[in-house]
Design an enzyme around this catalytic site. Sequence first.
Site, PDB file in Angstrom:
ATOM      1  N   ARG A 126      -6.979  10.882   1.208  1.00 22.50           N
ATOM      2  CA  ARG A 126      -6.592   9.829   0.269  1.00 22.50           C
ATOM      3  C   ARG A 126      -7.348   9.943  -1.051  1.00 22.50           C
ATOM      4  NH1 ARG A 126      -7.712   4.455   3.442  1.00 22.50           N
ATOM      5  NH2 ARG A 126      -6.455   3.519   1.760  1.00 22.50           N
TER       6      ARG A 126
ATOM      7  N   ASP B 104       0.860  -1.190   0.000  1.00 22.92           N
ATOM      8  CA  ASP B 104       0.000   0.000   0.000  1.00 22.92           C
ATOM      9  C   ASP B 104       0.893   1.237   0.000  1.00 22.92           C
ATOM     10  OD1 ASP B 104      -2.960  -0.323   0.238  1.00 22.92           O
ATOM     11  OD2 ASP B 104      -2.408  -1.639   1.879  1.00 22.92           O
TER      12      ASP B 104
ATOM     13  N   HIS C 205     -12.359  -1.328   8.315  1.00 23.27           N
ATOM     14  CA  HIS C 205     -11.516  -2.117   9.219  1.00 23.27           C
ATOM     15  C   HIS C 205     -12.317  -2.566  10.444  1.00 23.27           C
ATOM     16  CE1 HIS C 205      -8.345   0.081   6.996  1.00 23.27           C
ATOM     17  NE2 HIS C 205      -7.595  -0.972   7.256  1.00 23.27           N
TER      18      HIS C 205
ATOM     19  N   ASP D 272      -9.585  -6.190  -0.727  1.00 17.32           N
ATOM     20  CA  ASP D 272      -8.961  -5.503   0.395  1.00 17.32           C
ATOM     21  C   ASP D 272      -8.683  -6.563   1.458  1.00 17.32           C
ATOM     22  OD1 ASP D 272      -7.942  -3.472   1.949  1.00 17.32           O
ATOM     23  OD2 ASP D 272      -9.759  -2.249   1.916  1.00 17.32           O
TER      24      ASP D 272
END
Length: 488
Positions: free
Chosen positions: A148, A77, A191, A263
């Site tokens: 991001r 990443d 997450h 992911d």
Amino acid sequence: MTTDDIATTADIARLARGTLLPSFPGPTAPRWVLDELEAGLAGVTLFALTGNVQSPESLAALTAQMRKAGDPFVTIDEEGGDVTRLGGHQTGSPYPGNAALGAVDDPELTRRIYRSLGAELADVGVNFNFAPSVDVNTADDNPVIGTRSFGSDPELVARHAAASVIGTQEAGVAACAKHFPGHGATVDDSHLSIPLVDADLELLDRRELVPFRAAIEAGTRAVMTGHLNLPTITRGVPATLSPEAITGLLREHLGYQGVIVTDALDMEGASGAIGIPEASVRALIAGADLLCLGPKEHAETVEATLAAIGEAVRTGRLSPDRLQDAADRTRRLKEWLVGHSSAVVDRAAGLEAARRAIRVSGSLPGWGSAPLVVETESTGNIAMGPTPWGLSPWAPDAFQADGADGAADQVLDRAKGRGLIVVLRDAHRHAAQRALTTALLTARPDTVVVEMGLPVWRPGSAVYLASYGAAAANAQAVAELLGLTPAA
């Protein structure tokens, strides 16, 4: 069991290995990784916080070690900006992140940045970058995307999605547009949960999918799925595990035929209720080709996941043809990687972009002596990790203050007779930052406010700077503008 059965079982095991991207701790590959690579493991994912990335030299040695055992995808990443692994986790990235590039809105500069970033990865043997993030960040309180993203306008994000894909792949590194079908409208972190994207197909086509179309048209070699619930499409199932999202939306609706990677499957949004082996099986059934397992998923997870995939094939849940389809796609990607040479590293592009991204409201003061720099407390997120940020490298006596009672008085006492700079990061998401800044401006209207996250909350200050990111390049550009001197 017949010889044909044994061959079939062995073939299935190798095909299953060819979908896995586990991780491992430390700067050298353990024996089990090398053995698995020899047996057909697709590759690995490197993480800074597990000790994989200690220096460019050690990382190059690590990737060379693994290539003696197989032909792995070496994935990472490396987005630049606030999500950085290639040394930036220690010092901050020399490249600003996507929000700054979107603020500049020069696609050719974005292409230069990503080409240079790709060149740095290629130089150390990384051939597959989990970037760019092409999420359209429409939720101000998004806890995991923010800087991001290139921005909130789908067309702007699309321009830079294409430029970043092209730049990365000009360096011979596979780009990976993420997080399909778009993580920008969420207020939860995948997450920790399964975020909701409350959008039907018509809205997705106008917003989330616009940059993915651009990335696909630009030739992105991979797309990463997000663990996102789109009720009208996936009906509560995270997109990573949903045939309607992967096969229906990405393959059929958008016509994408390249590699699809998940992911990290250790995330709560993917495997929290079912475990990684079962999540892996469901992702493959849905249409994924490569499975990123997560930073703490090592030999035991690989063994359990291989067993789960084998059982799914034996019971008819997972077709061997689906595994072969994944193998064919990954083989074509590895064929593409062969023969590409590295581009030239161009870190000057990073500083140029950071300088051009800064937006200033008001007239900068001229200080007779060095101003006091106060940095506020700001929690990052799991994707970012504890990356350094702020102006302290250019301010020897900079200190951190929170919003506790008495903090403003302490700052004002130390700033007597000096200019005052308060540094924020996503103040719209941190009440303590706003409270401290408001108190300081009440007493010292000449306080210069620097926002190093998204400039959503704007206090009524005389001078306000927005850098659209907190990478080392952003910090240097701000320090130059403010006339700060590098600390010894």
